[in-house]
Design an enzyme around this catalytic site. Structure first.
Site, PDB file in Angstrom:
ATOM      1  N   GLY A   1     -13.358   1.271   9.945  1.00  0.00           N
ATOM      2  CA  GLY A   1     -12.434   1.640   9.018  1.00  0.00           C
ATOM      3  C   GLY A   1     -11.779   0.635   7.931  1.00  0.00           C
TER       4      GLY A   1
ATOM      5  N   GLN B   1      -6.507  -2.959   1.446  1.00  0.00           N
ATOM      6  CA  GLN B   1      -7.263  -4.088   2.267  1.00  0.00           C
ATOM      7  C   GLN B   1      -8.186  -5.084   1.280  1.00  0.00           C
ATOM      8  OE1 GLN B   1      -8.328  -1.612   5.845  1.00  0.00           O
ATOM      9  NE2 GLN B   1      -7.919  -3.744   6.650  1.00  0.00           N
TER      10      GLN B   1
ATOM     11  N   CYS C   1      -7.596  -5.016  13.602  1.00  0.00           N
ATOM     12  CA  CYS C   1      -7.384  -4.665  12.140  1.00  0.00           C
ATOM     13  C   CYS C   1      -7.931  -5.844  11.321  1.00  0.00           C
ATOM     14  CB  CYS C   1      -6.014  -4.657  11.503  1.00  0.00           C
ATOM     15  SG  CYS C   1      -5.696  -4.655  10.089  1.00  0.00           S
ATOM     16  N   LEU C   2      -9.040  -5.449  10.367  1.00  0.00           N
ATOM     17  CA  LEU C   2      -9.643  -6.342   9.825  1.00  0.00           C
ATOM     18  C   LEU C   2      -8.782  -7.553   8.703  1.00  0.00           C
ATOM     19  CD1 LEU C   2     -12.508  -4.165   8.398  1.00  0.00           C
ATOM     20  CD2 LEU C   2     -12.865  -5.928  10.070  1.00  0.00           C
TER      21      LEU C   2
ATOM     22  N   HIS D   1      -5.202   4.676  11.636  1.00  0.00           N
ATOM     23  CA  HIS D   1      -4.577   3.328  11.533  1.00  0.00           C
ATOM     24  C   HIS D   1      -4.926   3.169   9.766  1.00  0.00           C
ATOM     25  CE1 HIS D   1      -5.604  -1.147  12.107  1.00  0.00           C
ATOM     26  NE2 HIS D   1      -6.031  -0.891  11.113  1.00  0.00           N
ATOM     27  N   GLU D   2      -5.810   3.764   9.274  1.00  0.00           N
ATOM     28  CA  GLU D   2      -6.187   3.817   7.697  1.00  0.00           C
ATOM     29  C   GLU D   2      -4.965   4.433   6.859  1.00  0.00           C
ATOM     30  OE1 GLU D   2      -8.071   1.457   7.358  1.00  0.00           O
ATOM     31  OE2 GLU D   2      -9.085   1.680   9.169  1.00  0.00           O
TER      32      GLU D   2
ATOM     33  N   HIS E   1      -2.341   2.148   6.546  1.00  0.00           N
ATOM     34  CA  HIS E   1      -2.340   1.147   5.709  1.00  0.00           C
ATOM     35  C   HIS E   1      -1.733   1.592   4.281  1.00  0.00           C
ATOM     36  CE1 HIS E   1      -4.149  -2.436   7.154  1.00  0.00           C
ATOM     37  NE2 HIS E   1      -5.282  -1.689   7.826  1.00  0.00           N
TER      38      HIS E   1
END
Ligand code: ZN
Length: 181
Positions: A46, A51, A88-89, A130-131, A134
């Site tokens: 995701g 991000q 997380c990226l 999670h997204e 963000h």
């Protein structure tokens, strides 16, 4: 479609609540394409627009070989909880046990402004939560138990990538000079 640099923990854009999408135009479709490309390149399950430095309420996912995107999401969470590693990226190489709702019903719009409903469980449910976080400036480490959060913060401070990139949010296309007050 362009792979964009992924913003890392410490970048203020990750702590900024994102603005709702109001215009479903070509720019938005390019943003979704860039998010998708960047997520697949990473690779990740995701990716949210902040991000890649865009403070808009849009994210993409790639779970079980299925690609999706959602604008302006609202979530209904199950009471049933799942437990498991989450990463997380924007916080590379670190994963921690994170509790999430097991099932989610997400409502929002696609990139053409059409209403959509997405139902997910397990990894997809985790990605949707999670997204969406963000988009509110929330990171998964904020969801950890206090002890584990302390451990995560220490691991982040010790990480090689931490502090490498100077935090910067661009608010103007102009080059910064004394003239532009
Ligand atoms: Zn993330």
């Amino acid at each position: 479609m362009t792979v964009q640099p992924i913003r890392l923990f410490g970048d203020p854009v990750l702590r900024t609540p994102a603005a709702p999408v109001e215009t479903f135009d070509k720019e938005l479709r390019k943003l979704v394409a860039d998010l998708t490309e960047t997520m697949k390149d990473a690779p990740g399950s995701g990716l949210a627009a902040p991000q890649i430095g865009v403070s808009l309420r849009v994210f993409t996912w790639w779970v079980d070989d299925e690609l999706g995107h959602l604008c302006n999401p609202t979530l209904d969470l199950s009471e049933d909880i799942q437990d498991g590693d989450e990463g997380c990226l924007s916080i590379p190489d670190l994963a921690f046990d994170t509790k999430r709702a097991r099932r989610v019903v997400a409502k929002g719009m696609d990139m053409h402004g059409e209403p959509v409903v997405v139902e997910g469980s397990d990894l997809l449910a985790r990605a949707l939560q999670h997204e969406t976080d963000h988009l509110d400036g929330i990171l998964f480490i904020d969801r950890l138990d206090p002890e584990l959060r302390k451990e995560a913060m220490k691991a982040i401070r010790d990480a090689e990538w931490f502090g490498e990139q100077p935090p910067e949010v661009r608010v103007s296309p102009h080059t910064i000079s004394a003239k532009w007050l």
